[in-house]
Design a protein around this motif. Structure first.
Motif, PDB file in Angstrom:
ATOM      1  N   PRO A 144     -23.675 -47.368  53.869  1.00  0.00           N
ATOM      2  CA  PRO A 144     -22.361 -46.615  53.004  1.00  0.00           C
ATOM      3  C   PRO A 144     -21.748 -46.466  54.084  1.00  0.00           C
ATOM      4  N   VAL A 145     -20.548 -47.542  54.098  1.00  0.00           N
ATOM      5  CA  VAL A 145     -19.563 -47.677  55.027  1.00  0.00           C
ATOM      6  C   VAL A 145     -18.997 -45.982  56.562  1.00  0.00           C
ATOM      7  N   SER A 146     -19.030 -45.074  55.848  1.00  0.00           N
ATOM      8  CA  SER A 146     -18.925 -43.555  56.287  1.00  0.00           C
ATOM      9  C   SER A 146     -19.870 -44.032  57.050  1.00  0.00           C
ATOM     10  N   LEU A 147     -21.568 -43.954  56.976  1.00  0.00           N
ATOM     11  CA  LEU A 147     -22.864 -44.104  57.652  1.00  0.00           C
ATOM     12  C   LEU A 147     -22.501 -44.835  59.123  1.00  0.00           C
ATOM     13  N   PHE A 148     -22.356 -46.004  58.416  1.00  0.00           N
ATOM     14  CA  PHE A 148     -21.551 -47.398  59.436  1.00  0.00           C
ATOM     15  C   PHE A 148     -20.955 -47.007  60.432  1.00  0.00           C
ATOM     16  N   ARG A 149     -19.741 -46.848  59.767  1.00  0.00           N
ATOM     17  CA  ARG A 149     -18.930 -46.590  60.324  1.00  0.00           C
ATOM     18  C   ARG A 149     -19.236 -45.282  61.878  1.00  0.00           C
ATOM     19  N   SER A 150     -20.079 -44.094  60.892  1.00  0.00           N
ATOM     20  CA  SER A 150     -20.364 -43.462  62.314  1.00  0.00           C
ATOM     21  C   SER A 150     -21.497 -43.928  63.365  1.00  0.00           C
ATOM     22  N   LEU A 151     -22.046 -44.082  63.068  1.00  0.00           N
ATOM     23  CA  LEU A 151     -22.807 -45.185  63.800  1.00  0.00           C
ATOM     24  C   LEU A 151     -22.135 -45.722  64.682  1.00  0.00           C
TER      25      LEU A 151
END
Length: 313
Positions: free
Chosen positions: A255-262
């Motif tokens: 998920p893009v939101s998870l990728f951005r957060s990491l």
């Protein structure tokens, strides 16, 4: 009127390609770099005090590719001041001396970053949009552009500004090279869920536009955007590169939101933005005014880039 070129940054990616093209065209040139290279004049540093007078007699066209480039991590105390020293003061100093020497056209390789880091509301950038530079590099490029256009108004020298996105092609380094390495090594890339759109430009297409801008009467005192005219998402780019490299594309849909957060937690926010955000260019003005169209397709350019990369391994 002389059509002899002076090319700064002659040992850089774009500069090397431009010199090779000028040789193929049989065009006279003077290549300038800050380190020793064959058939190259040495200018160790570019700033507001650099003396260009010995190199400018007989020059008709300057193509200024040299610059202090943007860095993902810049640890200088005052990055904007350092960028201005080279990209603004150095550029305008060269341009003023070029105008005094009778140079007829000054081509400045700027950056699409002058418009910002990403599109807003899904609308591509066009050449006549109001620039919104965000980082020190982009601000310095925009300030140089403004100074050059003012010089064009007050002197007989014509100015052409070209704003490219990411340039790729045979011999490309930096992030594009790292991406090809990751694909070749079969590293799983957590980018499969990204649905952005980004413009790119093959080196051969950029060089062809530079050549056109050097000679076309309608290019004088204009700003142009350039791309391949074939926009891709990040997963599409990886898939096309993998196809050209003849290896599988190992994409994982995170998920893009998870990728951005990491990425944010790892201090890679800027990198994640470049992978996830859209950055589209509208090159209609370039095509319309110059009757110019990208001569090389993205598929051709990616295949040539991949073939050369594999030949060097």
């Amino acid at each position: 009127m002389s059509d002899k070129f002076l090319v700064t940054g002659a040992t850089g990616f774009v500069g090397q390609g431009l010199i090779a093209m000028l040789k193929r065209q049989g065009a006279p040139y003077c290549a300038v770099a800050r380190r020793t290279a064959a058939d190259t004049a040495i200018i160790p540093s570019i700033d507001g005090k650099t003396d260009w007078q010995a190199l400018l007699p007989g020059i008709g066209i300057v193509v200024h590719t040299a610059a202090r480039v943007h860095l993902l991590a810049d640890d200088t105390a005052n990055p904007l001041a350092e960028f201005r020293k080279v990209n603004v003061e150095g550029t305008l100093n060269l341009a003023r001396q070029a105008a005094q020497a009778g140079v007829r056209r000054f081509i400045f390789i700027s950056s699409i970053k002058v418009h910002g880091e990403k599109n807003h509301h899904g609308l591509p950038f066009s050449a006549d949009d109001q620039p919104r530079p965000e980082d020190a590099y982009a601000i310095s490029k925009y300030e140089a552009e403004q100074g050059l256009l003012e010089l064009a108004r007050t002197s007989g020298m014509q100015v052409v500004i070209i704003r490219p996105p990411l340039v790729y092609g045979i011999g490309v380094k930096a992030n594009f090279d790292l991406l090809m390495k990751a694909i070749i090594r079969g590293i799983p890339l957590p980018l499969g869920a990204i649905s952005n759109r980004r413009s790119f430009v093959a080196l051969d297409n950029l060089l062809d536009l530079i050549w056109t801008c050097a000679h076309h009467p309608a290019a004088a005192n204009q700003v142009f955007l350039v791309s391949d005219g074939d926009d891709l998402s990040t997963p599409e780019l990886i898939s096309r590169l993998a196809f050209a490299l003849k290896v599988p594309a190992r994409l994982i849909s995170v998920p893009v939101s998870l990728f951005r957060s990491l990425a944010y937690l790892l201090g890679k926010k800027k990198m994640s933005s470049r992978l996830c955000d859209s950055l589209l260019l509208d090159i209609d003005k370039t095509c319309r005014i110059l009757q110019w169209y990208p001569p090389v397709t993205m598929a051709q350019a990616l295949e040539e880039t991949a073939k050369f990369y594999q030949s060097q391994r």
